[in-house]
Scaffold this active site. Sequence first.
Site, PDB file in Angstrom:
ATOM      1  N   PHE A 125      13.532  63.671  41.477  1.00 28.03           N
ATOM      2  CA  PHE A 125      12.381  64.428  40.980  1.00 28.03           C
ATOM      3  C   PHE A 125      11.687  63.523  39.949  1.00 28.03           C
ATOM      4  CE2 PHE A 125      10.144  67.479  38.374  1.00 28.03           C
ATOM      5  CZ  PHE A 125       9.735  68.455  39.271  1.00 28.03           C
ATOM      6  N   ASP A 157      21.655  66.285  37.428  1.00 30.19           N
ATOM      7  CA  ASP A 157      20.549  67.238  37.344  1.00 30.19           C
ATOM      8  C   ASP A 157      20.834  68.370  38.329  1.00 30.19           C
ATOM      9  OD1 ASP A 157      18.177  68.687  37.723  1.00 30.19           O
ATOM     10  OD2 ASP A 157      16.967  66.976  37.063  1.00 30.19           O
ATOM     11  N   TYR A 181      14.643  78.487  35.658  1.00 28.59           N
ATOM     12  CA  TYR A 181      13.597  79.328  36.252  1.00 28.59           C
ATOM     13  C   TYR A 181      13.603  79.288  37.767  1.00 28.59           C
ATOM     14  CZ  TYR A 181      11.253  74.769  35.843  1.00 28.59           C
ATOM     15  OH  TYR A 181      10.969  73.439  35.876  1.00 28.59           O
ATOM     16  N   LYS A 182      14.527  78.513  38.352  1.00 31.70           N
ATOM     17  CA  LYS A 182      14.637  78.465  39.812  1.00 31.70           C
ATOM     18  C   LYS A 182      15.680  79.496  40.243  1.00 31.70           C
ATOM     19  CE  LYS A 182      12.780  73.809  39.774  1.00 31.70           C
ATOM     20  NZ  LYS A 182      13.058  72.366  39.648  1.00 31.70           N
ATOM     21  N   ARG A 195       8.591  73.755  52.354  1.00 33.44           N
ATOM     22  CA  ARG A 195       9.899  74.087  51.763  1.00 33.44           C
ATOM     23  C   ARG A 195      10.121  75.598  51.785  1.00 33.44           C
ATOM     24  NH1 ARG A 195      11.313  71.883  45.988  1.00 33.44           N
ATOM     25  NH2 ARG A 195       9.819  73.533  45.497  1.00 33.44           N
TER      26      ARG A 195
HETATM   27  C1  LIG Z   1      12.339  71.569  38.733  1.00 34.83           C
HETATM   28  C2  LIG Z   1      12.939  70.273  38.349  1.00 34.83           C
HETATM   29  C3  LIG Z   1      12.703  69.697  37.101  1.00 34.83           C
HETATM   30  C4  LIG Z   1      11.734  70.365  36.161  1.00 34.83           C
HETATM   31  O1  LIG Z   1      11.733  69.834  34.890  1.00 34.83           O
HETATM   32  P1  LIG Z   1      10.907  70.629  33.768  1.00 34.83           P
HETATM   33  O2  LIG Z   1      11.110  69.860  32.553  1.00 34.83           O
HETATM   34  O3  LIG Z   1      11.437  72.032  33.744  1.00 34.83           O
HETATM   35  O4  LIG Z   1       9.481  70.676  34.215  1.00 34.83           O
HETATM   36  C5  LIG Z   1      13.376  68.532  36.775  1.00 34.83           C
HETATM   37  N1  LIG Z   1      14.220  67.946  37.641  1.00 34.83           N
HETATM   38  C6  LIG Z   1      14.453  68.460  38.872  1.00 34.83           C
HETATM   39  C7  LIG Z   1      15.412  67.799  39.790  1.00 34.83           C
HETATM   40  C8  LIG Z   1      13.808  69.626  39.265  1.00 34.83           C
HETATM   41  O5  LIG Z   1      14.017  70.127  40.476  1.00 34.83           O
END
Ligand SMILES: *Cc1c(COP(=O)(O)O)cnc(C)c1O
Length: 405
Positions: A130, A199, A224-225, A376
């Site tokens: 990500f 992560d 939040y997921k 997705r």
């Molecule tokens: C959703 C997600 C993030 C989001 O990071 P934020 O700081 O909350 O915006 C980071 N890493 C991964 C792998 C994600 O899927």
Amino acid sequence: MSEAALAEEAAALDAADGLAAKRAEFDLDDGCVYLDGNSLGALPRGVADRIADVVGREWGRLRIRSWEESGWWTAPERVGDRIGRLVGAAPGQVVAGDSTSVNVFKAVVAAIRLTDTASRDEVLVDAATFPTDGYIAQSAARMTGCRVRAVDAADLAREAGPRTAVVLVNHVDYRTGRLHDLPGITAAVRAAGARTVWDLCHSAGALPVHLDADGADFAIGCTYKYLNGGPGAPAFLYVRRALQDRFDSPLPGWNSHADPFAMAPAYTPADGAVRGRVGTPEILALLALDAALDVWDGVDLAAVRAKSLALTDFFLRCVEAYVPQGRVESVTPEAHGERGSQVSLRCAAGPPGGDVMTELIRRGVVGDFRRPDILRFGFTPLYTRFADAERAARVLADVLEGVRG
Ligand SMILES: *Cc1c(COP(=O)(O)O)cnc(C)c1O
């Protein structure tokens, strides 16, 4: 198989589903098939009342007293421990707060600071990470005299070597839904003398994670997921107990001080998970998350995983049955051991994927689109039904017919 047969099978699977009753704890309506809980989890019904009480009574009436009397001050650790149960962390190792991005920074810099960078100056990241993780790893490396090397996640275990300080890995690839081997990579990285930062954004609340048992050093993730904490909900940071005394946060805010109200000019870090805090916690968001976590009480992650795999298997079968050959191809691994809780379909032919998703959403099937060509579909076992999977595949087939050419 025919639509009737698959619809009947979906009904039977839903009838036999031990988690089916959980759906009623979410604010959902049957008009929409919500398959975007891997981006923003649905709203648990208990959140609104809790927030009304937090705002009206705790803030409105008790005001400053709530830092003590309503437990605001210790909420980051308390909520952290609740998340800990879901990711295999014994109490005292997880703190909730800040964003995932900020926690990536804390964890990667702290991992580098545990290392003699004269001999180990390499930060390995998985090449498909990500973006935020990659950007922050770059910055952390620049600040510490290290360099980043991007490696295919499948090769991380082999590539970690005598120069490696830390390995930052996404447990589940956000684009493809591929699940990476946390126990195997962790063990290999440790054997190479380096540290891991996992992560868990797409695995916390989606499948069982065993941070303690598998020997992970650091982990971060968002809530939040799959944890349904709400838009921008605080993230979490795990620091393995054995490393806590040496955890040297690059953001040593006053909330991580051993005695914050001493207001001392010199910094003395607190012990334990508290050391991962920075500044004043985001109480409204944190307590919305706390309320959202109630839906997990008594839930067995093994049952969640079993349903997740059954849902994604069933969705793939329905897609195969309904969608004309060659229109989409799954980029999500078939092997259960390599699959997270989403299905990603590449639009192989026909209209652009973005148009397909727009039309799906218009017809009540909400997934999301990742450029250039990935649809997705997230499967959240606490509230997604087999009938939803069947309907989503059916509508997808209709859309691909309708917007063809
Ligand atoms: C959703 C997600 C993030 C989001 O990071 P934020 O700081 O909350 O915006 C980071 N890493 C991964 C792998 C994600 O899927």
